[in-house]
Design a protein around this motif. Sequence first.
Motif, short mmCIF file in Angstrom:
data_model
loop_
_atom_site.label_atom_id
_atom_site.label_comp_id
_atom_site.label_asym_id
_atom_site.label_seq_id
_atom_site.Cartn_x
_atom_site.Cartn_y
_atom_site.Cartn_z
N LYS A 24 10.62 5.78 63.03
CA LYS A 24 10.40 5.55 61.60
C LYS A 24 10.78 6.80 60.81
N VAL A 25 10.84 6.68 59.49
CA VAL A 25 11.17 7.82 58.64
C VAL A 25 10.14 8.93 58.85
N ALA A 26 10.63 10.13 59.08
CA ALA A 26 9.74 11.27 59.36
C ALA A 26 9.20 11.88 58.07
N THR A 27 7.92 12.20 58.09
CA THR A 27 7.29 12.89 56.96
C THR A 27 6.57 14.15 57.41
N VAL A 28 6.59 14.43 58.73
CA VAL A 28 5.90 15.58 59.30
C VAL A 28 6.87 16.34 60.20
N GLN A 29 6.84 17.66 60.12
CA GLN A 29 7.71 18.50 60.94
C GLN A 29 6.86 19.49 61.73
N CYS A 30 7.24 19.76 62.97
CA CYS A 30 6.53 20.78 63.76
C CYS A 30 6.76 22.13 63.09
N PRO A 31 5.69 22.84 62.72
CA PRO A 31 5.85 24.11 62.01
C PRO A 31 6.34 25.25 62.91
N SER A 32 6.19 25.10 64.21
CA SER A 32 6.60 26.17 65.13
C SER A 32 8.10 26.14 65.41
N CYS A 33 8.58 25.03 65.93
CA CYS A 33 10.00 24.95 66.28
C CYS A 33 10.87 24.48 65.12
N ARG A 34 10.31 23.71 64.22
CA ARG A 34 11.02 23.14 63.07
C ARG A 34 12.21 22.29 63.51
N VAL A 35 12.14 21.74 64.71
CA VAL A 35 13.23 20.91 65.24
C VAL A 35 12.78 19.46 65.36
N THR A 36 11.50 19.25 65.64
CA THR A 36 10.98 17.92 65.92
C THR A 36 10.26 17.35 64.71
N PHE A 37 10.48 16.05 64.47
CA PHE A 37 9.93 15.39 63.29
C PHE A 37 9.13 14.16 63.71
N TYR A 38 8.14 13.79 62.88
CA TYR A 38 7.25 12.66 63.18
C TYR A 38 6.95 11.89 61.91
N CYS A 39 6.54 10.63 62.08
CA CYS A 39 6.16 9.79 60.94
C CYS A 39 4.72 10.05 60.52
N SER A 40 3.91 10.61 61.43
CA SER A 40 2.50 10.86 61.11
C SER A 40 1.96 11.98 61.99
N THR A 41 0.83 12.53 61.58
CA THR A 41 0.20 13.58 62.39
C THR A 41 -0.33 13.01 63.70
N GLU A 42 -0.63 11.72 63.72
CA GLU A 42 -1.08 11.09 64.96
C GLU A 42 0.03 11.13 66.02
N HIS A 43 1.27 10.80 65.61
CA HIS A 43 2.38 10.84 66.55
C HIS A 43 2.69 12.28 66.95
N GLN A 44 2.52 13.21 66.03
CA GLN A 44 2.71 14.61 66.36
C GLN A 44 1.71 15.05 67.44
N ASP A 45 0.46 14.67 67.27
CA ASP A 45 -0.57 15.03 68.25
C ASP A 45 -0.28 14.43 69.63
N VAL A 46 0.13 13.16 69.65
CA VAL A 46 0.44 12.49 70.92
C VAL A 46 1.58 13.21 71.62
N ASP A 47 2.65 13.52 70.90
CA ASP A 47 3.80 14.18 71.50
C ASP A 47 3.44 15.59 71.94
N TYR A 48 2.65 16.30 71.14
CA TYR A 48 2.27 17.67 71.48
C TYR A 48 1.46 17.71 72.77
N LYS A 49 0.53 16.78 72.91
CA LYS A 49 -0.28 16.74 74.13
C LYS A 49 0.54 16.30 75.33
N GLY A 50 1.58 15.50 75.10
CA GLY A 50 2.40 14.99 76.18
C GLY A 50 3.40 16.02 76.70
#
Length: 69
Positions: A24-50
Amino acid sequence: MASKQLNPLANPKGIKLSCELCGKVATVQCPSCRVTFYCSTEHQDVDYKGIHSRICSMLAGLRTQPTVL
């Protein structure tokens, strides 16, 4: 993990950033790498833990400018 909120309208024309997990359209970006994008903070958390927590520092290198001799 903190996140950087994006405004999709601020992207250059024709560039559509999509969520790493669902596409989906991304509205959140990883602040550390600034390479990875997410549609929500929930998806960011899932990917970060994975996997993202293990590769984030390596991805950050993609954003740095190469040294010119």
